[in-house]
Motif scaffolding. Structure first.
Motif, PDB file in Angstrom:
ATOM      1  N   LEU A  80       0.817  -1.221   0.000  1.00 48.75           N
ATOM      2  CA  LEU A  80       0.000   0.000   0.000  1.00 48.75           C
ATOM      3  C   LEU A  80       0.846   1.265   0.000  1.00 48.75           C
ATOM      4  N   HIS A  81       2.119   1.153   0.401  1.00 51.84           N
ATOM      5  CA  HIS A  81       2.989   2.337   0.382  1.00 51.84           C
ATOM      6  C   HIS A  81       3.112   2.904  -1.024  1.00 51.84           C
ATOM      7  N   ALA A  82       3.120   2.052  -2.023  1.00 53.28           N
ATOM      8  CA  ALA A  82       3.209   2.515  -3.408  1.00 53.28           C
ATOM      9  C   ALA A  82       1.954   3.300  -3.785  1.00 53.28           C
ATOM     10  N   VAL A  83       0.799   2.825  -3.356  1.00 49.73           N
ATOM     11  CA  VAL A  83      -0.458   3.516  -3.636  1.00 49.73           C
ATOM     12  C   VAL A  83      -0.480   4.868  -2.921  1.00 49.73           C
ATOM     13  N   ASP A  84      -0.097   4.864  -1.653  1.00 49.81           N
ATOM     14  CA  ASP A  84      -0.045   6.117  -0.888  1.00 49.81           C
ATOM     15  C   ASP A  84       0.897   7.118  -1.546  1.00 49.81           C
ATOM     16  N   TYR A  85       2.037   6.627  -2.033  1.00 52.32           N
ATOM     17  CA  TYR A  85       3.013   7.499  -2.673  1.00 52.32           C
ATOM     18  C   TYR A  85       2.419   8.152  -3.925  1.00 52.32           C
TER      19      TYR A  85
ATOM     20  N   PRO B 258      -7.951  -2.574  -0.357  1.00 47.60           N
ATOM     21  CA  PRO B 258      -7.381  -1.437   0.389  1.00 47.60           C
ATOM     22  C   PRO B 258      -6.824  -0.342  -0.538  1.00 47.60           C
ATOM     23  N   ALA B 259      -6.209  -0.738  -1.632  1.00 47.91           N
ATOM     24  CA  ALA B 259      -5.676   0.236  -2.592  1.00 47.91           C
ATOM     25  C   ALA B 259      -6.820   0.987  -3.265  1.00 47.91           C
ATOM     26  N   ARG B 260      -7.871   0.285  -3.601  1.00 46.94           N
ATOM     27  CA  ARG B 260      -9.041   0.935  -4.205  1.00 46.94           C
ATOM     28  C   ARG B 260      -9.641   1.950  -3.252  1.00 46.94           C
ATOM     29  N   ASP B 261      -9.678   1.606  -1.962  1.00 45.47           N
ATOM     30  CA  ASP B 261     -10.208   2.540  -0.960  1.00 45.47           C
ATOM     31  C   ASP B 261      -9.380   3.824  -0.900  1.00 45.47           C
ATOM     32  N   VAL B 262      -8.045   3.671  -0.925  1.00 43.73           N
ATOM     33  CA  VAL B 262      -7.154   4.838  -0.882  1.00 43.73           C
ATOM     34  C   VAL B 262      -7.373   5.726  -2.107  1.00 43.73           C
ATOM     35  N   LEU B 263      -7.435   5.120  -3.279  1.00 43.88           N
ATOM     36  CA  LEU B 263      -7.599   5.905  -4.502  1.00 43.88           C
ATOM     37  C   LEU B 263      -8.991   6.524  -4.601  1.00 43.88           C
ATOM     38  N   ASP B 264     -10.006   5.826  -4.103  1.00 41.93           N
ATOM     39  CA  ASP B 264     -11.354   6.406  -4.065  1.00 41.93           C
ATOM     40  C   ASP B 264     -11.373   7.634  -3.160  1.00 41.93           C
ATOM     41  N   ALA B 265     -10.737   7.529  -1.993  1.00 46.39           N
ATOM     42  CA  ALA B 265     -10.688   8.654  -1.051  1.00 46.39           C
ATOM     43  C   ALA B 265      -9.922   9.842  -1.636  1.00 46.39           C
ATOM     44  N   ALA B 266      -8.916   9.564  -2.463  1.00 48.76           N
ATOM     45  CA  ALA B 266      -8.125  10.628  -3.093  1.00 48.76           C
ATOM     46  C   ALA B 266      -8.772  11.121  -4.392  1.00 48.76           C
ATOM     47  N   ALA B 267      -9.904  10.540  -4.763  1.00 47.90           N
ATOM     48  CA  ALA B 267     -10.623  10.892  -5.988  1.00 47.90           C
ATOM     49  C   ALA B 267      -9.750  10.725  -7.229  1.00 47.90           C
ATOM     50  N   LEU B 268      -8.948   9.674  -7.221  1.00 51.95           N
ATOM     51  CA  LEU B 268      -8.107   9.355  -8.377  1.00 51.95           C
ATOM     52  C   LEU B 268      -8.725   8.188  -9.142  1.00 51.95           C
TER      53      LEU B 268
ATOM     54  N   GLU C 189      -0.223  15.559 -15.466  1.00 46.31           N
ATOM     55  CA  GLU C 189      -1.678  15.547 -15.386  1.00 46.31           C
ATOM     56  C   GLU C 189      -2.117  14.317 -14.611  1.00 46.31           C
ATOM     57  N   THR C 190      -3.389  14.246 -14.308  1.00 44.82           N
ATOM     58  CA  THR C 190      -3.889  13.098 -13.553  1.00 44.82           C
ATOM     59  C   THR C 190      -3.433  11.805 -14.233  1.00 44.82           C
ATOM     60  N   PRO C 191      -2.653  11.010 -13.529  1.00 43.97           N
ATOM     61  CA  PRO C 191      -2.128   9.781 -14.145  1.00 43.97           C
ATOM     62  C   PRO C 191      -3.219   8.727 -14.338  1.00 43.97           C
ATOM     63  N   VAL C 192      -3.001   7.874 -15.315  1.00 45.51           N
ATOM     64  CA  VAL C 192      -3.846   6.695 -15.483  1.00 45.51           C
ATOM     65  C   VAL C 192      -3.221   5.628 -14.588  1.00 45.51           C
ATOM     66  N   ILE C 193      -3.961   5.213 -13.576  1.00 47.06           N
ATOM     67  CA  ILE C 193      -3.433   4.263 -12.593  1.00 47.06           C
ATOM     68  C   ILE C 193      -4.021   2.883 -12.861  1.00 47.06           C
ATOM     69  N   LEU C 194      -3.128   1.911 -12.981  1.00 46.74           N
ATOM     70  CA  LEU C 194      -3.529   0.523 -13.171  1.00 46.74           C
ATOM     71  C   LEU C 194      -3.083  -0.273 -11.950  1.00 46.74           C
ATOM     72  N   LEU C 195      -4.028  -0.887 -11.277  1.00 50.11           N
ATOM     73  CA  LEU C 195      -3.720  -1.749 -10.137  1.00 50.11           C
ATOM     74  C   LEU C 195      -3.704  -3.192 -10.634  1.00 50.11           C
ATOM     75  N   LEU C 196      -2.718  -3.944 -10.174  1.00 54.03           N
ATOM     76  CA  LEU C 196      -2.604  -5.341 -10.602  1.00 54.03           C
ATOM     77  C   LEU C 196      -2.319  -6.235  -9.408  1.00 54.03           C
ATOM     78  N   ASN C 197      -3.086  -7.304  -9.320  1.00 53.17           N
ATOM     79  CA  ASN C 197      -2.783  -8.359  -8.358  1.00 53.17           C
ATOM     80  C   ASN C 197      -2.545  -9.636  -9.144  1.00 53.17           C
ATOM     81  N   VAL C 198      -1.489 -10.345  -8.798  1.00 53.16           N
ATOM     82  CA  VAL C 198      -1.182 -11.606  -9.466  1.00 53.16           C
ATOM     83  C   VAL C 198      -1.337 -12.740  -8.454  1.00 53.16           C
ATOM     84  N   GLN C 199      -2.195 -13.667  -8.784  1.00 48.45           N
ATOM     85  CA  GLN C 199      -2.414 -14.833  -7.953  1.00 48.45           C
ATOM     86  C   GLN C 199      -1.517 -15.969  -8.438  1.00 48.45           C
ATOM     87  N   TRP C 200      -0.849 -16.623  -7.493  1.00 47.08           N
ATOM     88  CA  TRP C 200      -0.050 -17.803  -7.844  1.00 47.08           C
ATOM     89  C   TRP C 200      -0.982 -18.877  -8.353  1.00 47.08           C
TER      90      TRP C 200
END
Length: 141
Positions: free
Chosen positions: A14-19, A70-80, A29-40
Motif C-alpha cells: 500500500l505504500h506505493a499507492v499512498d506514494y 485497500p488500494a481501491r479505498d485509498v484511490l477512491d478517497a483521493a478521488a483518483l 496531469e492526472t495519471p492513469v493508474i492501473l492496479l494489478l494483483n497476481v495470484q499464484w
C-alpha cells in the motif's frame, strides 16, 4: 502518464499507492493508474481432478479482489481514477508482461512485499521485475 501499481495484499504494498496518491503532481496531469494483483497458480497437477475450473477461477478472483480493496479505498478517497486487474501466474513475469501489454510508462511498487520464507525460496519479485520490465520502476519504502 500510465502507472502500474502491483499489489500483493500486504500492508507494505500500500505504500506505493499512498506514494502515487500523495505525489500525483510529480506525474503531470492526472495519471492513469492501473492496479494489478497476481495470484499464484494453484491448479497444478491433479488439483483439477478434484476442483472444477470455475471454482478455481472464483478463488483467484476473490483473493485478488481482497488484495486490491485497500488500494481501491485509498484511490477512491483521493478521488483518483483507476483500473484494476487480477491475473494468474508468476508475479514478476505477469507484472512485466501486463506493463508491456498496457503500454505502461512507469511501475511503482514497494521494495518489500509479503517476503519471509516465500522470498527466500522464490527470490525477490522486485528484483525480477527490475530485470524484466521494459519501463522505469520506482521503488517506494
Amino acid at each position: 502518464m500510465k502507472i502500474l501499481i502491483p499489489l500483493d495484499g500486504s500492508a507494505g504494498s500500500l505504500h506505493a499507492v499512498d506514494y502515487v496518491a500523495s505525489h500525483r503532481q510529480l506525474f503531470g496531469e492526472t495519471p492513469v493508474i492501473l492496479l494489478l494483483n497476481v495470484q499464484w497458480k494453484v491448479a497444478t497437477g491433479n488439483v483439477k481432478l478434484f476442483i472444477n475450473q470455475d471454482t478455481i477461477n472464483d478463488y483467484y478472483r476473490e483473493q485478488g479482489m481482497l488484495a486490491l480493496q485497500p488500494a481501491r479505498d485509498v484511490l477512491d478517497a483521493a478521488a483518483l481514477p483507476y483500473q484494476y486487474h487480477v491475473s494468474v501466474g508468476t508475479p514478476s513475469d505477469a507484472i512485466a508482461q501486463y506493463a508491456c501489454e498496457q503500454g505502461v510508462d512507469q511501475i511503482v511498487m514497494c521494495r518489500q512485499g509479503q517476503g519471509g520464507l516465500q522470498t527466500f525460496l522464490l527470490g525477490s519479485v522486485v528484483t525480477k521485475v527490475l530485470h524484466l520490465a521494459e519501463c522505469p520502476v520506482l521503488l517506494v519504502k
